[in-house]
Write a protein that holds these residues in place. Structure first.
Motif, PDB file in Angstrom:
ATOM      1  N   THR A  93     -33.181  26.163  29.981  1.00 37.70           N
ATOM      2  CA  THR A  93     -34.447  25.262  30.076  1.00 37.70           C
ATOM      3  C   THR A  93     -34.101  23.699  29.433  1.00 37.70           C
ATOM      4  O   THR A  93     -33.529  23.667  28.384  1.00 37.70           O
ATOM      5  CB  THR A  93     -35.837  25.692  29.373  1.00 37.70           C
ATOM      6  OG1 THR A  93     -36.129  27.106  29.864  1.00 37.70           O
ATOM      7  CG2 THR A  93     -36.886  24.718  29.951  1.00 37.70           C
ATOM      8  N   TYR A  94     -34.280  22.862  30.215  1.00 43.43           N
ATOM      9  CA  TYR A  94     -33.561  21.523  29.695  1.00 43.43           C
ATOM     10  C   TYR A  94     -34.784  20.213  29.960  1.00 43.43           C
ATOM     11  O   TYR A  94     -35.501  20.386  30.824  1.00 43.43           O
ATOM     12  CB  TYR A  94     -32.544  21.268  30.588  1.00 43.43           C
ATOM     13  CG  TYR A  94     -31.966  19.730  30.648  1.00 43.43           C
ATOM     14  CD1 TYR A  94     -32.243  18.510  31.358  1.00 43.43           C
ATOM     15  CD2 TYR A  94     -31.040  19.369  29.395  1.00 43.43           C
ATOM     16  CE1 TYR A  94     -31.779  17.352  31.108  1.00 43.43           C
ATOM     17  CE2 TYR A  94     -30.421  18.253  29.141  1.00 43.43           C
ATOM     18  CZ  TYR A  94     -30.794  17.306  30.019  1.00 43.43           C
ATOM     19  OH  TYR A  94     -30.411  15.823  29.854  1.00 43.43           O
ATOM     20  N   GLU A  95     -34.874  19.630  28.889  1.00 45.53           N
ATOM     21  CA  GLU A  95     -35.667  18.273  28.892  1.00 45.53           C
ATOM     22  C   GLU A  95     -34.925  17.252  28.244  1.00 45.53           C
ATOM     23  O   GLU A  95     -34.401  17.297  27.320  1.00 45.53           O
ATOM     24  CB  GLU A  95     -37.010  18.550  28.388  1.00 45.53           C
ATOM     25  CG  GLU A  95     -37.972  17.517  28.270  1.00 45.53           C
ATOM     26  CD  GLU A  95     -38.753  17.353  29.896  1.00 45.53           C
ATOM     27  OE1 GLU A  95     -39.015  16.337  30.210  1.00 45.53           O
ATOM     28  OE2 GLU A  95     -38.947  18.504  30.240  1.00 45.53           O
ATOM     29  N   LYS A 130     -40.273  26.369  28.534  1.00 40.72           N
ATOM     30  CA  LYS A 130     -41.157  25.196  28.732  1.00 40.72           C
ATOM     31  C   LYS A 130     -42.066  24.965  27.716  1.00 40.72           C
ATOM     32  O   LYS A 130     -42.484  23.718  27.300  1.00 40.72           O
ATOM     33  CB  LYS A 130     -41.750  25.138  30.209  1.00 40.72           C
ATOM     34  CG  LYS A 130     -40.584  25.023  31.234  1.00 40.72           C
ATOM     35  CD  LYS A 130     -41.230  24.868  32.792  1.00 40.72           C
ATOM     36  CE  LYS A 130     -40.202  24.925  33.449  1.00 40.72           C
ATOM     37  NZ  LYS A 130     -40.667  24.719  35.034  1.00 40.72           N
ATOM     38  N   LYS A 183     -42.237  21.648  25.364  1.00 39.67           N
ATOM     39  CA  LYS A 183     -43.391  20.847  25.392  1.00 39.67           C
ATOM     40  C   LYS A 183     -44.004  20.616  24.056  1.00 39.67           C
ATOM     41  O   LYS A 183     -44.096  19.543  23.342  1.00 39.67           O
ATOM     42  CB  LYS A 183     -44.373  21.210  26.212  1.00 39.67           C
ATOM     43  CG  LYS A 183     -45.459  20.480  26.212  1.00 39.67           C
ATOM     44  CD  LYS A 183     -46.919  21.235  27.188  1.00 39.67           C
ATOM     45  CE  LYS A 183     -47.998  20.408  27.320  1.00 39.67           C
ATOM     46  NZ  LYS A 183     -49.043  20.778  28.049  1.00 39.67           N
TER      47      LYS A 183
END
Length: 144
Positions: free
Chosen positions: A26-28, A113, A117
């Motif tokens: 998961t990447y942000e 996620k 967040k």
């Protein structure tokens, strides 16, 4: 007896997933209007505030950024993994790339996620507070 079989099945599935190279990533990316040092301190604070322990903090090869790694403990949704935060200078501010990797599992059911967040909101709050301080010396005295 049922619990022992469940744990055994999970260990076998995890080992098989690792052997096959299965992983969930998961990447942000976040943009922070602060220097890489302030952004790095905010990221470290966010890691700790989310109940994770920092494993390593390294300066990047070019000397302009930082790399922070922390272990993500397993839950009933996913196996243990790792969070990697890369902080790099970007114009007048910094760019933070947050990656969560859970090896041996295809789906983490939104846990990655949710963690990103939570990390993002905690990091933004810490960056705002640290950005109000006039110098790095004040950041050190606040943490002491």
């Amino acid at each position: 007896r049922f619990g022992a079989m469940t744990v055994f099945s999970a260990k076998v599935a995890h080992s098989l997933g690792n052997a096959l190279g299965v992983r969930n990533t998961t990447y942000e990316e976040f943009v922070v209007p602060h220097t890489p040092l302030i952004a790095c301190l905010a990221a470290i604070g966010a890691v700790y505030c989310n109940g994770l322990d920092v494993e390593a903090i390294e300066e990047t090869a070019d000397g302009g950024g930082y790399l922070i790694t922390a272990d993500v403990p397993s839950t009933w949704l996913h196996f243990a993994g790792q969070i990697v935060v890369s902080v790099a200078p970007d114009g007048a501010g910094s760019t933070m790339e947050v990656t969560i990797v859970v090896p041996g599992q295809v789906f983490v059911w939104g846990a990655g996620k949710r963690l990103i967040k939570a990390f993002g909101s905690t990091m933004a709050d810490a960056a705002i507070r640290l950005g109000e301080l006039p110098s790095v010396a004040d950041v050190v005295s606040v943490r002491a």
